[in-house]
Design an enzyme around this catalytic site. Structure first.
Site, mmCIF file in Angstrom:
data_model
loop_
_atom_site.group_PDB
_atom_site.id
_atom_site.type_symbol
_atom_site.label_atom_id
_atom_site.label_comp_id
_atom_site.label_asym_id
_atom_site.label_seq_id
_atom_site.Cartn_x
_atom_site.Cartn_y
_atom_site.Cartn_z
ATOM 1 C CE1 TYR A 272 -4.180 7.673 0.179
ATOM 2 C CE2 TYR A 272 -3.908 7.900 2.557
ATOM 3 C CZ TYR A 272 -4.083 7.101 1.441
ATOM 4 O OH TYR A 272 -4.162 5.743 1.575
ATOM 5 C CG HIS B 165 -5.536 -3.067 -0.298
ATOM 6 N ND1 HIS B 165 -4.934 -2.465 -1.380
ATOM 7 C CD2 HIS B 165 -5.069 -2.408 0.802
ATOM 8 C CE1 HIS B 165 -4.151 -1.476 -0.972
ATOM 9 N NE2 HIS B 165 -4.212 -1.422 0.345
ATOM 10 C CG ASP C 198 -1.972 1.073 1.217
ATOM 11 O OD1 ASP C 198 -2.936 1.036 0.448
ATOM 12 O OD2 ASP C 198 -1.774 2.014 2.016
#
Length: 293
Positions: A208, A273, A101
């Site tokens: 982010y 994931h 990730d």
């Protein structure tokens, strides 16, 4: 777990907590969002037993590591500097770098920017930046990546994730794996405890925010990487991909030979994931086989 030790290091101007085990060549395990070193609980002992010195840090902003203030502290350059700093801390010229990730995004950038420091690169369910730039323009991936845009807002993402005693964090780990045994209730509570550390949600979401701020001058085409530098990866690379990923489309595993000439891809059809938690034995076998070749 009893063979793991906890310690801290000051690298790149930030204090990082890490867990380590084993002796031998250095393997760095980089976790993603919203995780911490514990994401690698099934890989650490297996890699240590296979003859590696395994170090799994809490990335900056997470769990017991320092949480520097300001979005600028979470730019890709700083995250890459932390990884290189850990190699320096352990007196190693190079390391095997493994990431999942967001940790995978950082691992890609370490391989791109500092290939001389990477013996081999292994990435789990994190897209190569060049391919992600392409696929993010598609409606399907834009829908999957909605949260990245939501995370650009001030304070509201933190309020959402912490509401109802971090119910959203719990839901991520309860509802999205393929393997119902991937996360026990005790595991889920450990993730909640890590996310509830003061400043941890803001630190992790700032990854982010910093990514988008880097992208603004040149548009979404530079959303990952944030600059015009080459995206070629010249070190041997393994991409492990859980095919039931709720956030990332499987097309992200295609067309990568333009950037990565020495690439092996292993797609696991019954993994999400959280591939290293859904299929720990398969992931361990793949990692050990790749690193030991």
């Amino acid at each position: 777990m009893s063979d793991m030790t906890h310690d801290e290091a000051i690298v790149n101007g930030v204090r990082l907590h890490y867990v380590e085990a084993g002796d031998g060549p250095l393997v760095l395990l980089l976790h993603g969002f919203p995780e911490f070193w514990y994401s690698w609980r099934d890989q650490i002992p297996a890699l240590a037993e296979a003859g590696y010195h395994v170090v799994a840090p809490d990335m900056r902003g997470y769990n017991d590591s320092e949480k520097p203030h300001g979005v600028e502290s979470y730019r890709v350059e700083e995250l890459v500097g932390d990884v290189v700093g850990l190699m320096d801390h352990f007196g190693e010229d190079e390391a095997y770098v493994v990431g999942h990730d967001w940790g995978g995004a950082v691992a890609w950038e370490v391989g791109i920017r500092h290939p001389e420091r990477v013996a081999k690169l292994a990435v789990l369910n994190a897209p190569h930046p060049g391919r992600f730039r392409e696929v993010l323009r598609t409606p399907a991936q834009l829908r999957r990546s909605w949260y990245m845009f939501f995370f650009q807002l001030p304070w509201l993402p933190e309020a959402y994730l912490s509401a109802r005693n971090y119910d959203s964090i719990e839901g991520i780990f309860r509802d999205t794996p393929v393997n119902s045994d991937a996360f026990s209730e005790a595991d889920v509570q450990r993730y909640v405890e890590a996310a509830s550390q003061p400043g941890a949600l803001t630190g992790s979401i700032n990854y982010y925010r910093a990514l988008f701020r880097d992208a603004v001058p040149t548009g979404l085409r530079s959303l990952v990487g944030g600059s015009s530098h080459s995206l070629d990866v010249t070190v041997p690379t393994l991409l492990i991909w859980g095919m039931e990923d709720f956030a990332l489309g499987n097309e992200l595993t295609e067309g990568l030979d333009r950037w990565i000439p020495d690439l092996r891809i292993e797609r696991l059809s019954d993994a999400s994931h959280w591939v290293q938690n859904d299929r720990p034995e398969a992931v361990n076998e793949s990692l050990i086989g790749f690193l030991s070749e």
